[in-house]
Every structure is written in structure tokens, then in C-alpha cells.
Design a protein around this motif. Sequence first.
Motif, PDB file in Angstrom:
ATOM      1  N   PHE A 142     -32.108  19.120  19.691  1.00  0.00           N
ATOM      2  CA  PHE A 142     -30.756  18.756  20.086  1.00  0.00           C
ATOM      3  C   PHE A 142     -30.184  17.805  19.052  1.00  0.00           C
ATOM      4  N   GLU A 143     -28.868  17.884  18.849  1.00  0.00           N
ATOM      5  CA  GLU A 143     -28.204  17.055  17.852  1.00  0.00           C
ATOM      6  C   GLU A 143     -26.986  16.384  18.453  1.00  0.00           C
ATOM      7  N   GLY A 144     -26.727  15.164  17.989  1.00  0.00           N
ATOM      8  CA  GLY A 144     -25.531  14.437  18.399  1.00  0.00           C
ATOM      9  C   GLY A 144     -25.564  13.038  17.826  1.00  0.00           C
ATOM     10  N   VAL A 145     -24.505  12.304  18.028  1.00  0.00           N
ATOM     11  CA  VAL A 145     -24.473  10.903  17.614  1.00  0.00           C
ATOM     12  C   VAL A 145     -25.497  10.154  18.459  1.00  0.00           C
ATOM     13  N   ASP A 146     -26.414   9.452  17.807  1.00  0.00           N
ATOM     14  CA  ASP A 146     -27.479   8.694  18.476  1.00  0.00           C
ATOM     15  C   ASP A 146     -28.273   9.565  19.455  1.00  0.00           C
ATOM     16  N   ALA A 147     -28.519  10.812  19.064  1.00  0.00           N
ATOM     17  CA  ALA A 147     -29.156  11.796  19.959  1.00  0.00           C
ATOM     18  C   ALA A 147     -30.500  11.324  20.497  1.00  0.00           C
ATOM     19  N   ILE A 148     -31.289  10.630  19.700  1.00  0.00           N
ATOM     20  CA  ILE A 148     -32.623  10.205  20.145  1.00  0.00           C
ATOM     21  C   ILE A 148     -32.500   9.278  21.348  1.00  0.00           C
ATOM     22  N   GLN A 149     -31.657   8.263  21.242  1.00  0.00           N
ATOM     23  CA  GLN A 149     -31.488   7.327  22.351  1.00  0.00           C
ATOM     24  C   GLN A 149     -30.790   7.988  23.536  1.00  0.00           C
ATOM     25  N   VAL A 150     -29.825   8.840  23.273  1.00  0.00           N
ATOM     26  CA  VAL A 150     -29.117   9.527  24.356  1.00  0.00           C
ATOM     27  C   VAL A 150     -30.105  10.373  25.165  1.00  0.00           C
ATOM     28  N   VAL A 151     -30.958  11.128  24.471  1.00  0.00           N
ATOM     29  CA  VAL A 151     -31.948  11.967  25.165  1.00  0.00           C
ATOM     30  C   VAL A 151     -32.894  11.099  25.980  1.00  0.00           C
ATOM     31  N   ARG A 152     -33.364  10.009  25.400  1.00  0.00           N
ATOM     32  CA  ARG A 152     -34.316   9.150  26.110  1.00  0.00           C
ATOM     33  C   ARG A 152     -33.659   8.495  27.330  1.00  0.00           C
ATOM     34  N   THR A 153     -32.400   8.162  27.233  1.00  0.00           N
ATOM     35  CA  THR A 153     -31.686   7.593  28.381  1.00  0.00           C
ATOM     36  C   THR A 153     -31.531   8.639  29.480  1.00  0.00           C
ATOM     37  N   LEU A 154     -31.159   9.867  29.096  1.00  0.00           N
ATOM     38  CA  LEU A 154     -31.038  10.942  30.087  1.00  0.00           C
ATOM     39  C   LEU A 154     -32.373  11.255  30.740  1.00  0.00           C
ATOM     40  N   THR A 155     -33.440  11.158  29.957  1.00  0.00           N
ATOM     41  CA  THR A 155     -34.777  11.514  30.429  1.00  0.00           C
ATOM     42  C   THR A 155     -35.334  10.487  31.408  1.00  0.00           C
ATOM     43  N   GLY A 156     -35.163   9.208  31.112  1.00  0.00           N
ATOM     44  CA  GLY A 156     -35.726   8.159  31.961  1.00  0.00           C
ATOM     45  C   GLY A 156     -37.149   7.824  31.546  1.00  0.00           C
ATOM     46  N   PRO A 157     -37.749   6.800  32.167  1.00  0.00           N
ATOM     47  CA  PRO A 157     -39.097   6.366  31.808  1.00  0.00           C
ATOM     48  C   PRO A 157     -40.152   7.446  32.055  1.00  0.00           C
ATOM     49  N   THR A 158     -41.260   7.329  31.362  1.00  0.00           N
ATOM     50  CA  THR A 158     -42.335   8.322  31.410  1.00  0.00           C
ATOM     51  C   THR A 158     -42.809   8.620  32.822  1.00  0.00           C
ATOM     52  N   ASN A 159     -43.005   7.603  33.619  1.00  0.00           N
ATOM     53  CA  ASN A 159     -43.491   7.789  34.992  1.00  0.00           C
ATOM     54  C   ASN A 159     -42.328   8.199  35.891  1.00  0.00           C
ATOM     55  N   GLY A 160     -42.348   9.441  36.328  1.00  0.00           N
ATOM     56  CA  GLY A 160     -41.266   9.952  37.160  1.00  0.00           C
ATOM     57  C   GLY A 160     -41.038   9.169  38.433  1.00  0.00           C
ATOM     58  N   ARG A 161     -42.093   8.547  38.965  1.00  0.00           N
ATOM     59  CA  ARG A 161     -41.948   7.761  40.197  1.00  0.00           C
ATOM     60  C   ARG A 161     -41.136   6.492  39.967  1.00  0.00           C
TER      61      ARG A 161
END
Length: 154
Positions: A76-95
Motif C-alpha cells: 500500500f502507498e500513501g503519505v506516511d503510509a507506514i504510520q497510517v497502516v499501523r494506526t488502522l491496524t492497532g496494537p499486536t494483541n487483538g484483545r
Amino acid sequence: MMEKTLVILKPCTLQRALVGEITSRFERKGLRLAGMKMVQLTDEVLSEHYAHLSSKPFFQRVKDSMMACPAIVCCFEGVDAIQVVRTLTGPTNGRLAAPGTIRGDYSMSFQENIVHASDSPEAAEVELKRFFKPEEIFEYEQAVFGFLYANDEY
């Protein structure tokens, strides 16, 4: 700054029939899909990809989970894509992930947590090369590009 990042839709995502739902979350945000393919991950590739976990007792379990069925690798590509994806994803532990994030909405697990996402520009560069040949990542302009960013943002 425009960035490219790797997202792996893990086998649990395919098994739960969430592929379209998850990719649409990234696309609705405004990230451009630059590459996508289904792959059967191997022990060799996963040993390299998860080398930072090799001393952990759960290392083999993680690899086994990632080989349970095919996965889908995406760029995926976009402005600040790495941080945007990580923010959308959330922390590793789904709980622990907040509702509204991908893991917060679809995961109850630390391991079966829907996606892998690159955590830095350096990792994204290495990971994209691990999973994609240069000709498998596409450059094109979306018709909506001018409506995603102000002209001085990219």
C-alpha cells in the motif's frame, strides 16, 4: 512523504473470509494498492521474516500459523503510509486493540491478529523486497488523488 509499506493478510484472515473487508479498510482510508498476490509462505521465508523472534519459545508456532494456508501480501502507498497502516491496524494483541482498529474489530489473539504491517521505513523496504519482485509493484495515479491530499502534502 509518500511511502510504500507491506501488509500481509495472515492465513487467519483468509480462513475467516475477511480479505475484502480488511483491504477495503485500507482503501477507504485513501491508501493506494500498489501490489497484491496470494502466496504460500515457506519456513525459509518466515525464518528470515521473523528472525527477530528466533530465540522466543513461540517462534515455530508463529511460523506454523503463517503456513496454515496461503496468505495475501500487499503493498500500500500513501503519505506516511507506514504510520497510517499501523494506526488502522492497532496494537499486536487483538484483545488490547481499540474498537475501530482492524485488530480491535476482528481479533481476539496476540498471534492470530489478522495482519502483519511493516513498522518502519527501513523494515518496509526490506520486507517489500522479500515478498515482491520490482515488476510486481505498480505505479499509477488514481483519479481521486487530488481529492485525497492538498497539493502541498506530497
